[in-house]
Design an enzyme around this catalytic site. Structure first.
Site: not given
Ligand SMILES: Nc1nc2c(c(=O)[nH]1)N[C@@H](CN(C=O)c1ccc(C(=O)N[C@@H](CCC(=O)O)C(=O)O)cc1)CN2
Length: 294
Positions: A238
């Site tokens: 983000d």
């Molecule tokens: N490298 C990046 N990846 C993503 C970004 C970014 O800016 N850089 N934006 C996100 C979107 N997002 C908030 O808008 C967000 C998405 C996912 C997570 C998170 O903690 N996901 C967990 C799994 C959650 C689940 O399985 O429901 C994870 O990936 O371990 C936080 C913020 C999209 N990706």
């Protein structure tokens, strides 16, 4: 009786967009406009910005030209101008629609909005496929005759899942990946490989409330405005260059679930604008920021 005036039907001119950024110095606009004039092009719209903080100059020119001018010939002949000013530049045919992949998890409002906007021609994009780590929206996507790819993701399978996405991107000639509430953190490597070509919608007015559950964070803080932020995706969650933001006023009595509901529309508006501007080559990267020639 006067002869009816017969307007000549000149051959339709092709429309092009030139975007560039370079170290600022005198003569850039003169060099570009002289090149276009000498090449038989007609400038329809021109926007430019000199950033005194970074010393960079940015320009977007929409111009037209008739045959035998082609985008290949323009790209070959503009190289000399680009080299002379150390430009990073691109020339596109304005009529070419950008090929995109949409990605979604469990919240489908932005996906639904983008599918509809593309279908009615409000977005100059061709949706090559939709990818999701869940199957909730397979029926919706397939109702638009668009391929739906379910790519499940776990900590153990994330690398394979991203390899499948990259193969899809390469195979279908995809130019932009849109995270329409796709809730998986992308790896540093994927962000690097697709730098400047992944747009995410974060459901808060960044830089406030990064990470998970921003509406719940906002409710706990007692905000009077909620917002959404469309930004390019980088390895830093983000933190990518912001493209567009939208806000909505909220009262003291709203619940987190009401914030989620109010937020849907601002998320859709911000993301759709960002995708349209990217597809129209209106966004230039300016370090950690963007220049948007809306
Ligand atoms: N490298 C990046 N990846 C993503 C970004 C970014 O800016 N850089 N934006 C996100 C979107 N997002 C908030 O808008 C967000 C998405 C996912 C997570 C998170 O903690 N996901 C967990 C799994 C959650 C689940 O399985 O429901 C994870 O990936 O371990 C936080 C913020 C999209 N990706």
């Amino acid at each position: 009786m006067n002869e009816p005036s017969v307007r000549g039907t000149a051959p339709a001119a092709e429309q092009y967009v030139l975007t560039l950024s370079c170290p600022d110095k005198q003569g850039i606009v003169h060099a570009v406009s002289s090149y276009l004039f000498m090449t038989g092009c007609n400038i329809e719209d021109s926007q430019q910005f000199g950033d005194h903080d970074t010393g960079l100059f940015f320009m977007r020119v929409h111009f037209s030209a008739e045959s035998p001018v082609t985008v290949e010939k323009l790209r070959a002949s503009f190289t000399a101008v680009g080299d002379a000013f150390h430009m990073e530049w691109q020339i596109h045919r304005a009529e070419d629609r950008m090929r995109v992949v949409l990605m979604v998890s469990k919240f489908g409002h932005c996906l639904n909005d983008l599918l509809f906007r593309a279908r009615i021609g409000a977005l100059p994009v061709d949706i090559a496929a939709v990818v999701s780590n869940h199957t909730d929206f397979a029926e919706l996507v397939e109702s638009y005759d668009i391929p739906f790819h379910h790519i499940a993701v776990t900590k153990e399978t994330k690398a394979e899942a991203e390899a499948q996405l990259l193969e899809l991107v390469r195979e279908k000639g995809v130019e932009l990946v849109v995270l329409a509430r796709y809730m998986q953190v992308l790896s540093d490597d994927l962000c690097k490989q697709l730098s400047g070509r992944i747009i995410n919608i974060h459901h808060s007015f960044l830089p406030s409330f990064k990470g998970a559950k921003p509406y719940h964070q906002a409710h706990a803080r007692g905000v009077k405005l909620i917002g959404a932020t469309a930004h390019y995706v980088t390895a830093d969650l983000d933190e990518g260059p912001i493209i567009e933001q939208e806000v909505e006023r909220v009262g003291h009595d709203v619940t987190p679930d009401q914030l989620v509901a109010i937020g849907r529309d601002v998320e859709c508006q911000a993301l759709a604008r960002a995708v349209k501007w990217h597809a129209e080559h209106r966004i230039l990267l300016n370090g950690r920021r963007t220049v948007v020639f809306a």
